[in-house]
Write an enzyme that holds these catalytic residues in place. Structure first.
Site, short mmCIF file in Angstrom:
data_model
loop_
_atom_site.label_atom_id
_atom_site.label_comp_id
_atom_site.label_asym_id
_atom_site.label_seq_id
_atom_site.Cartn_x
_atom_site.Cartn_y
_atom_site.Cartn_z
N SER A 128 -56.74 8.53 30.48
CA SER A 128 -55.58 8.08 31.33
C SER A 128 -54.94 9.36 31.74
O SER A 128 -55.60 10.15 32.18
CB SER A 128 -54.62 7.33 30.59
OG SER A 128 -53.68 6.41 31.25
N LYS A 180 -30.20 -2.78 40.04
CA LYS A 180 -29.61 -1.56 38.96
C LYS A 180 -30.29 -1.62 37.57
O LYS A 180 -30.23 -1.00 36.86
CB LYS A 180 -28.09 -1.50 39.29
CG LYS A 180 -27.65 -0.40 38.57
CD LYS A 180 -28.11 1.17 39.04
CE LYS A 180 -27.53 2.19 38.45
NZ LYS A 180 -28.21 3.54 38.75
#
Length: 307
Positions: A128, A180
């Site tokens: 990764s 948000k």
């Protein structure tokens, strides 16, 4: 004692247990700092006694959470004329997306601007984000049984909304902007929030594929079929062109030394790592007692990480 009181009691028992565990961690950390303060043992400074030149070796191990130290080490080796080449000795499952990307960019910059060879040697794991970094080097070595690949992105966080309900506690959020508080650990994602988060993950995945392709001198179309998040052994990765050669760290060291014209046994130079002292622990309590802002950082994370 009624049911609500029982739940509240258990909740505070959990909180108390967590604080006690944190206290033990602090005690162990201070003891560790004291021991390492008493035992010095730093490595020689860069460039000391190198003669014909040396090979700089930077260890990239464990989960990658911060790019500052490896980037600083890369720059010092890049600017040191006595260092003829750099080896990234990798044993890592990856880590933070942005941190991995920042190290990759620095590797590419040094190769381009300084023309200094940088190669990667994968030990047990180079997956990764760690593979992301390796892809930026000029050549990747790995052992036959090394774990390589995992070109993918993961976002995760812990949802403790049910725990709050069980303890009869409520989260209060006042916001401006529909998304948000997307990823709030106190509730489930809405369909719109899930699509929004998936879009972020997909965009990072595309960046990962494009950067690996650029580093490996391939096209994104060639990397795309390999970008499923899966891993391969070093032996399997070689015909897939994810690595360049099967070899140990020593094989990497000797081949790199020969590449830059160093004959005989090359001198290995490692960065000087500043050790944490007891004074550091006492003057930087934030490292031991994370404030609310640190806890907030752990709500949502985007990672190039193999598990």
């Amino acid at each position: 004692m009624n049911e609500q009181q029982k739940r509240s009691t258990w909740f505070w028992v959990l909180i108390g247990g967590s604080l006690f565990a944190l206290f033990l961690a602090v005690v162990v950390g201070l003891a560790y700092a004291i021991v390492h303060t008493a035992s010095g043992g730093q490595m020689p400074s860069l460039g000391a006694g190198l003669g014909a030149g040396g090979i700089g070796v930077i260890d990239v191990d464990g989960v990658i959470l911060n790019a500052e130290t490896p980037v600083d080490q890369l720059r010092k080796f890049a600017d040191d004329n006595s260092i003829k080449a750099i080896i990234l000795h990798i044993d890592s499952p990856g880590g933070g997306a942005a941190a991995s990307q920042e190290i990759y960019e620095e590797v590419r910059r040094i190769r381009s601007e300084k023309k200094k060879p940088i190669v990667a040697s994968i030990e047990s794991v180079g997956a990764s984000g760690a593979y992301y970094i390796a892809a930026g080097t000029g050549k990747i070595y790995a052992n036959r049984a090394s774990i390589v690949g995992s070109i993918g992105v993961i976002m995760e966080y812990t949802n403790y909304g049910d725990l709050l309900k069980w303890a009869k506690l409520k989260n209060v959020t006042i916001k401006a902007g529909e998304l948000k508080d997307a990823g709030s650990p106190t509730r489930d994602l809405t369909p719109k929030e899930a699509a929004y988060m998936q879009g972020l993950v997909d965009n990072m995945h595309t960046q990962f594929i494009e950067d690996v392709a650029a580093g490996r001198s391939q096209t994104a179309a060639q990397i795309q079929p390999l970008a499923t998040g899966q891993v391969w052994t070093g032996q399997q990765a070689l015909p897939l062109h994810l690595i360049d050669s099967i070899g140990s760290f020593r094989d990497t060291l000797l081949a790199t030394a020969k590449q830059v014209g160093i004959s005989g046994e090359p001198q290995v130079v490692k960065p000087v790592n500043k050790r944490k002292t007891l004074l550091d622990a006492l003057t930087s309590p934030g490292d031991l007692f994370p404030g609310p802002e640190k806890l907030l950082e752990r709500n949502v994370g985007f990672y190039f990480l193999w598990r």
